[in-house]
Each structure stands twice: as structure tokens, then as C-alpha cells.
Design an enzyme around this catalytic site. Structure first.
Site, mmCIF file in Angstrom:
data_model
loop_
_atom_site.group_PDB
_atom_site.id
_atom_site.type_symbol
_atom_site.label_atom_id
_atom_site.label_comp_id
_atom_site.label_asym_id
_atom_site.label_seq_id
_atom_site.Cartn_x
_atom_site.Cartn_y
_atom_site.Cartn_z
ATOM 1 N N ARG A 1 -50.716 -30.821 -65.826
ATOM 2 C CA ARG A 1 -49.781 -30.902 -66.945
ATOM 3 C C ARG A 1 -48.435 -30.326 -66.569
ATOM 4 O O ARG A 1 -47.405 -30.908 -66.840
ATOM 5 C CB ARG A 1 -50.372 -30.145 -68.138
ATOM 6 C CG ARG A 1 -49.414 -29.999 -69.295
ATOM 7 C CD ARG A 1 -50.148 -29.663 -70.577
ATOM 8 N NE ARG A 1 -51.227 -30.615 -70.810
ATOM 9 C CZ ARG A 1 -52.408 -30.282 -71.350
ATOM 10 N NH1 ARG A 1 -52.645 -29.044 -71.697
ATOM 11 N NH2 ARG A 1 -53.335 -31.199 -71.520
ATOM 12 N N TYR A 2 -48.443 -29.166 -65.974
ATOM 13 C CA TYR A 2 -47.201 -28.531 -65.531
ATOM 14 C C TYR A 2 -47.009 -28.893 -64.061
ATOM 15 O O TYR A 2 -47.978 -28.966 -63.309
ATOM 16 C CB TYR A 2 -47.313 -27.017 -65.663
ATOM 17 C CG TYR A 2 -47.746 -26.541 -67.042
ATOM 18 C CD1 TYR A 2 -46.835 -26.516 -68.090
ATOM 19 C CD2 TYR A 2 -49.048 -26.131 -67.273
ATOM 20 C CE1 TYR A 2 -47.228 -26.080 -69.343
ATOM 21 C CE2 TYR A 2 -49.452 -25.685 -68.525
ATOM 22 C CZ TYR A 2 -48.539 -25.657 -69.558
ATOM 23 O OH TYR A 2 -48.920 -25.229 -70.799
ATOM 24 N N ARG B 1 -48.656 -26.409 -61.204
ATOM 25 C CA ARG B 1 -50.010 -25.875 -61.241
ATOM 26 C C ARG B 1 -51.012 -26.854 -61.830
ATOM 27 O O ARG B 1 -50.668 -27.666 -62.674
ATOM 28 C CB ARG B 1 -50.055 -24.563 -62.026
ATOM 29 C CG ARG B 1 -49.473 -24.604 -63.427
ATOM 30 C CD ARG B 1 -48.994 -23.184 -63.756
ATOM 31 N NE ARG B 1 -48.609 -22.965 -65.134
ATOM 32 C CZ ARG B 1 -47.397 -23.198 -65.633
ATOM 33 N NH1 ARG B 1 -46.464 -23.755 -64.874
ATOM 34 N NH2 ARG B 1 -47.118 -22.901 -66.882
ATOM 35 N N CYS C 1 -72.340 -22.519 -68.013
ATOM 36 C CA CYS C 1 -71.920 -21.147 -68.289
ATOM 37 C C CYS C 1 -73.152 -20.272 -68.509
ATOM 38 O O CYS C 1 -74.245 -20.781 -68.760
ATOM 39 C CB CYS C 1 -71.059 -21.102 -69.548
ATOM 40 S SG CYS C 1 -69.548 -22.067 -69.395
ATOM 41 N N CYS D 1 -70.539 -20.570 -75.484
ATOM 42 C CA CYS D 1 -69.805 -19.998 -76.619
ATOM 43 C C CYS D 1 -69.631 -21.096 -77.668
ATOM 44 O O CYS D 1 -69.213 -22.200 -77.342
ATOM 45 C CB CYS D 1 -68.436 -19.507 -76.167
ATOM 46 S SG CYS D 1 -68.534 -18.431 -74.731
ATOM 47 N N CYS E 1 -66.134 -22.804 -77.919
ATOM 48 C CA CYS E 1 -65.515 -23.269 -76.671
ATOM 49 C C CYS E 1 -64.616 -24.491 -76.875
ATOM 50 O O CYS E 1 -65.001 -25.465 -77.501
ATOM 51 C CB CYS E 1 -66.592 -23.607 -75.645
ATOM 52 S SG CYS E 1 -65.903 -24.101 -74.061
ATOM 53 N N ARG F 1 -63.884 -26.537 -74.602
ATOM 54 C CA ARG F 1 -64.469 -27.656 -73.853
ATOM 55 C C ARG F 1 -65.907 -27.919 -74.297
ATOM 56 O O ARG F 1 -66.765 -28.282 -73.511
ATOM 57 C CB ARG F 1 -64.389 -27.384 -72.346
ATOM 58 C CG ARG F 1 -62.965 -27.197 -71.896
ATOM 59 C CD ARG F 1 -62.686 -27.473 -70.441
ATOM 60 N NE ARG F 1 -61.297 -27.103 -70.193
ATOM 61 C CZ ARG F 1 -60.929 -25.933 -69.652
ATOM 62 N NH1 ARG F 1 -61.837 -25.073 -69.241
ATOM 63 N NH2 ARG F 1 -59.645 -25.657 -69.502
ATOM 64 N N ASP G 1 -58.083 -23.472 -80.779
ATOM 65 C CA ASP G 1 -57.740 -24.888 -80.656
ATOM 66 C C ASP G 1 -58.442 -25.688 -81.758
ATOM 67 O O ASP G 1 -59.366 -25.198 -82.390
ATOM 68 C CB ASP G 1 -58.194 -25.410 -79.285
ATOM 69 C CG ASP G 1 -57.454 -24.728 -78.146
ATOM 70 O OD1 ASP G 1 -56.264 -24.417 -78.326
ATOM 71 O OD2 ASP G 1 -58.069 -24.510 -77.086
ATOM 72 N N ASP H 1 -52.055 -23.369 -77.744
ATOM 73 C CA ASP H 1 -52.094 -24.506 -76.832
ATOM 74 C C ASP H 1 -52.013 -25.745 -77.716
ATOM 75 O O ASP H 1 -52.938 -26.022 -78.475
ATOM 76 C CB ASP H 1 -53.395 -24.477 -76.012
ATOM 77 C CG ASP H 1 -53.203 -25.025 -74.617
ATOM 78 O OD1 ASP H 1 -52.269 -25.836 -74.425
ATOM 79 O OD2 ASP H 1 -53.983 -24.663 -73.715
ATOM 80 N N LYS I 1 -48.983 -24.742 -73.577
ATOM 81 C CA LYS I 1 -49.017 -23.434 -74.222
ATOM 82 C C LYS I 1 -47.616 -22.988 -74.638
ATOM 83 O O LYS I 1 -46.674 -23.110 -73.872
ATOM 84 C CB LYS I 1 -49.622 -22.408 -73.267
ATOM 85 C CG LYS I 1 -51.079 -22.692 -72.941
ATOM 86 C CD LYS I 1 -51.682 -21.567 -72.118
ATOM 87 C CE LYS I 1 -53.103 -21.891 -71.709
ATOM 88 N NZ LYS I 1 -53.179 -22.973 -70.685
#
Ligand SMILES: *Cc1c(COP(=O)(O)O)cnc(C)c1O
Ligand code: SF4
Length: 339
Positions: A83-84, A87, A96, A100, A103, A105, A263, A300, A307
């Protein structure tokens, strides 16, 4: 790791839940809790349990988006989000140590296909092909779910790309399964400096003796440590809890990096707070807590907007070239500007 609690029926042996109902939730969003975190959560109460125990609200969520950050649309090759310019986000695991419930994702966590050698190699090839990429953020899932050998293989390959300067690993292991941070793992990670680790703690109760020991191993190896905390309704959305968390992290040599506004993830909207709440908390941290323990509060933006830092309003007036600025305890001070 060999003895995970992965169904509501199993979980019902430990806490009072309606396993049959919750099966509907976990059919859509798989559950996983390791024994360490389950014990800790039961001993602590709702602040930790709500992060990991499935909830009917997850499937009664009219609001959310499946991929709220547009990560899949900014993805030139599988598992990379670019996106940037400088990076990339590189997902190397979909698994995981706990799933969570909030999450971002959620769409990927749990019902994964393993990420193959071939896919990893394609990701690294992409990084090699774009000279602008100087920072690689390895995430997932949790990258530290992979074996030491596999992590080593991936880090070595990324390090061989001459334009990559910094590598970051995002992991929740120090919080969810601190035993994963072994001296052997740390010994391998420290060879890839400058390598940074951003961990994920949401509540002070997560900083157990074992967690602090894991963090010490990493810090003693000279690995710079940060923390990304998610602002979670009813769990940590008050200034006192977050002050304690951020101070504890700092005392353990971890700098709070981001406080993330929730999010719009489908199935996780019951965790979201209003932005005013986050701004109010940020206002209360300033002045009360050393600046080294104050993270950036960021949102975000949906649809791949990226962000954006959110800061309480401090400039309250601007007249005849004099700014009126409110300080941390509410006093208004004047600041004359140059012409
Ligand atoms: C968060 C994020 C990054 C890293 O952003 P920083 O502000 O540098 O920490 C990079 N790529 C994507 C897609 C991200 O979501
Ligand atoms: S550890 Fe991170 S990636 Fe894994 S389920 Fe939790 S928030 Fe999602």
C-alpha cells in the site's frame, strides 16, 4: 500447542457457555485457545475471556466488511499487501496461538490453507523486484507459529535482498503463548538485525511473569520492541486500564507504538468504541504518563485508505496570528506565530 481447546463443547468443560449455540459461531469463525491463555483468562475474568470466547454477536453483525482494509485488493501477489511505496505487509502464516474474536483478518484466521514454499518464494521474489521496498512487515496470523527453521529460512531470504533495510515481525506470542519465545528462537532472530518486533498486548493482566520473561529474552538480545494495542469496548476502553498497560510495557522495555481504533471487520463490530472515546483516553494519557509510553492512536481507514493518526483537538483558537492552545490540564495558553 498440541492441546488446544478448539470447540465450544470442549470449552464448556471450563466455563459456563451454551456450546450448542456457539457451534454456529465457530462453524463460521473457528475458535482456538491454548491452555496457557485459557488458564490466564479464567483467572482474570471478562477482560481476557471476551477476547477469545466466541459470541453470538459475531454472526448477528449487519455492519461489517469481510476485508475492511482492502488488503486483498492491494495485493500484487498472494500474501503481500503493498500500500505504501516503501513497505510491504507479508503474511506468512494464517494460524495463531489463540483466535482473537476481534481479529481484523477474521476472514483468514482459522480456516486456512497452509502457505506453501512456492507462495513464500513468490512473495520474496516480489520484494526483490521492487527496489522501493526498504521495510518488510512480517505478519499473519502469527509468524511465530512456524518452526524456527522455517522462520530462519524466510528471514534469511528477505535479508539477502539488498534494498531491504528493516524487517519487522508482528506477533501476539509474548501475550498469548510466551513459552514460544525460546532462547533458540531468539538466537536466530537476533542475527537479522535491524529486526524489530511489534507485539500485541491489550490488557495489563496479559503481562504475566512468563510474558515478562519472554520479553526480557528478546530485549536482552538487542531486539527493539514495540506494542500494538487494539482499543476494545468493555475490555480496555478506559484511561486507567490503558495507563497501567502502557506503563507496564515500558517498564518491560516495550514501547507502545499504536493504539488501534477497531476496524469494520464483519463479526467484530461489538468490540468497536466511538472515536470520541479513544480521543478522550489519549487526552488523559498526555501529562499523566511519560511520553515514551504514549502510543499513536490510529484508525486504519476502510477500503485501503491506510493508517491515519487521530489527535485530540489542542488548538482551540486562532486570532490575529495568535494560536490559543489547550494544555494537558485544560489551561489555555497563547502562542504567537511568526508572519
Ligand atoms: C500497518 C501497515 C503497514 C505498516 O505501517 P506503519 O505505519 O509503517 O507501521 C504497512 N502496510 C500495510 C498494508 C499496513 O496495514
Ligand atoms: S493473534 Fe493477531 S492475527 Fe492472530 S487472531 Fe489475534 S489479532 Fe488476529
Amino acid at each position: 500447542m498440541q492441546d488446544m481447546v478448539e470447540s465450544p463443547a470442549e470449552l464448556a468443560q471450563y466455563i459456563n457457555i451454551d456450546a450448542e449455540m456457539l457451534k454456529i459461531v465457530t462453524d463460521k469463525y473457528p475458535m482456538r485457545i491454548n491452555r496457557y491463555f485459557l488458564d490466564l483468562a479464567i483467572g482474570t475474568g471478562a477482560a481476557l475471556l471476551r477476547q477469545i470466547v466466541p459470541d453470538m454477536q459475531e454472526i448477528a453483525d449487519p455492519f461489517g466488511m469481510i476485508d475492511p482494509l482492502g488488503e486483498d485488493q492491494d495485493s500484487p501477489v498472494p500474501n503481500i499487501t503493498h500500500r505504501y511505496p516503501d513497505r510491504v505487509l507479508f503474511l506468512i502464516s494464517h494460524a495463531c496461538a489463540v483466535n482473537c474474536r476481534f481479529c481484523t483478518r477474521k476472514r483468514k484466521i482459522g480456516h486456512w490453507a497452509p502457505i506453501t514454499d512456492h507462495e513464500i518464494e513468490r512473495g520474496i521474489e516480489y520484494i526483490r523486484s521492487d527496489k522501493r521496498i526498504s521495510d518488510v512487515l512480517i505478519s499473519g496470523g502469527d509468524p511465530l507459529m512456524l518452526s524456527d527453521d522455517r522462520i530462519d529460512w524466510i528471514l534469511a531470504a528477505i535479508r539477502r535482498v539488498s534494498h531491504v533495510e528493516t524487517i519487522r515481525i508482528g506477533t501476539r506470542m509474548p501475550s498469548t503463548l510466551p513459552y514460544r519465545i525460546t532462547p533458540e528462537l531468539v538466537d536466530r532472530l537476533k542475527r537479522y538485525a535491524p529486526l524489530f518486533i511489534n507485539m500485541h498486548f491489550n490488557h495489563p493482566a496479559e503481562l504475566t511473569a512468563q510474558a515478562c520473561e519472554a520479553i526480557s529474552l528478546l530485549a536482552d538480545a538487542g531486539i527493539p520492541l514495540g506494542c500494538q494495542t487494539v482499543l476494545l469496548r468493555g475490555i480496555n476502553d478506559d484511561a486507567e486500564t490503558l495507563k497501567r498497560l502502557f506503563r507496564l510495557l515500558l517498564r518491560n522495555r516495550v514501547r507502545p507504538y499504536y493504539l488501534l481504533q477497531g476496524d469494520l471487520t464483519q463479526g467484530a463490530n461489538h468490540f468497536r468504541t466511538r472515536v470520541e472515546k479513544g480521543l478522550d483516553i489519549m487526552g488523559k494519557l498526555r501529562g499523566d504518563v511519560t511520553g515514551m509510553a504514549v502510543p499513536h492512536y490510529v484508525i486504519d481507514l476502510p477500503g485501503g485508505g491506510g493508517k491515519v493518526p487521530l489527535v485530540p483537538e489542542y488548538i482551540v483558537g486562532d486570532k490575529d496570528n495568535v494560536l490559543e492552545i489547550r494544555n494537558y490540564c485544560g489551561r489555555i495558553c497563547s502562542y504567537p506565530q511568526v508572519e
